[in-house]
Scaffold this motif. Structure first.
Motif, mmCIF file in Angstrom:
data_model
loop_
_atom_site.group_PDB
_atom_site.id
_atom_site.type_symbol
_atom_site.label_atom_id
_atom_site.label_comp_id
_atom_site.label_asym_id
_atom_site.label_seq_id
_atom_site.Cartn_x
_atom_site.Cartn_y
_atom_site.Cartn_z
ATOM 1 N N LYS A 47 20.268 -47.909 -53.128
ATOM 2 C CA LYS A 47 20.248 -49.076 -53.925
ATOM 3 C C LYS A 47 19.877 -50.340 -53.396
ATOM 4 O O LYS A 47 20.618 -50.711 -52.562
ATOM 5 C CB LYS A 47 21.594 -49.247 -54.596
ATOM 6 C CG LYS A 47 22.288 -47.779 -55.571
ATOM 7 C CD LYS A 47 21.297 -47.315 -56.325
ATOM 8 C CE LYS A 47 21.905 -46.068 -57.183
ATOM 9 N NZ LYS A 47 21.142 -45.445 -58.110
ATOM 10 N N THR A 48 18.665 -51.145 -53.695
ATOM 11 C CA THR A 48 18.413 -52.116 -53.040
ATOM 12 C C THR A 48 19.262 -53.223 -53.383
ATOM 13 O O THR A 48 19.482 -54.259 -52.319
ATOM 14 C CB THR A 48 16.865 -52.648 -53.664
ATOM 15 O OG1 THR A 48 16.972 -52.548 -55.158
ATOM 16 C CG2 THR A 48 15.956 -51.359 -53.165
ATOM 17 N N ARG A 49 19.948 -53.489 -54.501
ATOM 18 C CA ARG A 49 21.119 -54.503 -54.558
ATOM 19 C C ARG A 49 21.833 -54.293 -53.778
ATOM 20 O O ARG A 49 22.553 -55.330 -53.081
ATOM 21 C CB ARG A 49 21.560 -54.258 -56.240
ATOM 22 C CG ARG A 49 22.387 -55.393 -56.627
ATOM 23 C CD ARG A 49 23.027 -55.462 -58.250
ATOM 24 N NE ARG A 49 21.710 -55.235 -58.972
ATOM 25 C CZ ARG A 49 20.879 -56.193 -59.435
ATOM 26 N NH1 ARG A 49 21.370 -57.508 -58.908
ATOM 27 N NH2 ARG A 49 20.089 -56.107 -60.328
ATOM 28 N N ASP A 50 22.548 -53.260 -53.415
ATOM 29 C CA ASP A 50 23.588 -53.108 -52.354
ATOM 30 C C ASP A 50 23.168 -53.427 -50.884
ATOM 31 O O ASP A 50 23.878 -53.862 -50.093
ATOM 32 C CB ASP A 50 24.116 -51.534 -52.346
ATOM 33 C CG ASP A 50 24.906 -51.120 -53.772
ATOM 34 O OD1 ASP A 50 25.375 -52.033 -54.274
ATOM 35 O OD2 ASP A 50 25.249 -49.902 -53.999
ATOM 36 N N ARG A 98 22.911 -57.066 -50.461
ATOM 37 C CA ARG A 98 24.153 -57.626 -50.415
ATOM 38 C C ARG A 98 24.662 -57.299 -48.890
ATOM 39 O O ARG A 98 25.448 -58.464 -48.161
ATOM 40 C CB ARG A 98 25.376 -57.108 -51.418
ATOM 41 C CG ARG A 98 26.576 -57.736 -51.305
ATOM 42 C CD ARG A 98 27.514 -56.891 -52.326
ATOM 43 N NE ARG A 98 27.228 -56.808 -53.687
ATOM 44 C CZ ARG A 98 26.563 -55.751 -54.490
ATOM 45 N NH1 ARG A 98 26.763 -54.431 -53.736
ATOM 46 N NH2 ARG A 98 26.235 -55.597 -55.378
ATOM 47 N N ASN A 114 18.225 -60.139 -53.819
ATOM 48 C CA ASN A 114 17.878 -58.774 -54.124
ATOM 49 C C ASN A 114 16.319 -58.685 -54.294
ATOM 50 O O ASN A 114 15.785 -57.829 -53.487
ATOM 51 C CB ASN A 114 18.297 -58.188 -55.568
ATOM 52 C CG ASN A 114 17.797 -56.544 -55.904
ATOM 53 O OD1 ASN A 114 18.119 -55.961 -55.093
ATOM 54 N ND2 ASN A 114 17.528 -56.672 -57.170
#
Length: 208
Positions: free
Chosen positions: A32-35, A38, A44
Motif C-alpha cells: 500500500k503506497t499510503r503505508d 507514512r 502519499n
C-alpha cells in the motif's frame, strides 16, 4: 550531485527498501503506497515523484530479489562437484531453498503483471535474463553440438520444470510437500532430465 537530488535518491532507496519489507511481510497484495509514504515520512502523492508508478516500484523490488537469487545460484554453482549435471542439480536446489526462505518476495516475481501494452524496462529484462546463464552454461558444456537457440529452449524448459515443482511444492494448501522431500524430488528430476537428454543426443548421433 545537489543536496536536493541526493535527498531524493536517499528517499527513493528508502521507499524501495520499505516496499521490499512490506511485500516480504504481507505479500504483493499487501503493498500500500499510503503505508509506504507514512513509513518513509513523505506525502502519499510524493511517492510518484520517486518512482513512475507502482509497477516500477514492484519491479525495483524484484530486481533486488533477483540479485540475491543470482548470488545464491552463483554460490551453488561452485559449492561442490564441478560436473555440469551436478551443478544443475545444485542450482535447482538453491532455487528451491531461496524460494522457501523468501516466499513472498519470490512469489511477487511471478504474481506481478504489468499492462499488456506496457513494455518491461530494459533494466528489468536484463536482470531477469541474467539468471539463465546459470542453467545455460552447464548445458552448453553437456551439449556442445547444440545451437545457442536450442540451448536456450532447453534452459527455459528445465527452469519451467523446476519452477513448477517448487511452486506446487511450496503451495500452502493440499499439494504442499515437506521441504526435504521436495528437495529430493527436484534433484532427482533434474538428474533424470539431464540423463534423458544425453541419451537422446547419443541416440540421435548414432552412438547407441
Amino acid at each position: 550531485m545537489t543536496k536536493a537530488l541526493e535527498r531524493r535518491e536517499k528517499l527513493r532507496a528508502a521507499l524501495i527498501r520499505a516496499a521490499e519489507r512490506m511485500i516480504a511481510e504481507r505479500g504483493l497484495a499487501g503493498l500500500k503506497t499510503r503505508d509506504l509514504a507514512r513509513e518513509i515520512g513523505c506525502a502519499n502523492g510524493a511517492v510518484y515523484n520517486l518512482v513512475a508508478d507502482v509497477d516500477e516500484l514492484i519491479l525495483r523490488v524484484g530486481s533486488r530479489t533477483l540479485l540475491r537469487l543470482d548470488d545464491a545460484l552463483t554460490l551453488a554453482t561452485s559449492a561442490g562437484e564441478p560436473s555440469p549435471r551436478e551443478s544443475l542439480a545444485r542450482i535447482a536446489l538453491a532455487y528451491c531453498d531461496f524460494a522457501a526462505e523468501n516466499l513472498q518476495l519470490w512469489r511477487a516475481l511471478f504474481e506481478h503483471r504489468v499492462q499488456v501494452d506496457k513494455p518491461l524496462p530494459d533494466w528489468s529484462v536484463h536482470d531477469q535474463m541474467q539468471l539463465f546463464r546459470h542453467i545455460y552454461q552447464p548445458l552448453a558444456a553437456l551439449f556442445p553440438e547444440r545451437s545457442p537457440e536450442e540451448l536456450g529452449i532447453t534452459a527455459r524448459s528445465l527452469f519451467s520444470a523446476v519452477h513448477g515443482m517448487v511452486a506446487l511444492g511450496l503451495e500452502q494448501k493440499l499439494v504442499a510437500v515437506p521441504l526435504p522431500a521436495l528437495r529430493k524430488e527436484i534433484a532427482g528430476l533434474v538428474r533424470a532430465m539431464i540423463d534423458g537428454l544425453v541419451a537422446c543426443d547419443v541416440k540421435r548421433s548414432g552412438g547407441g
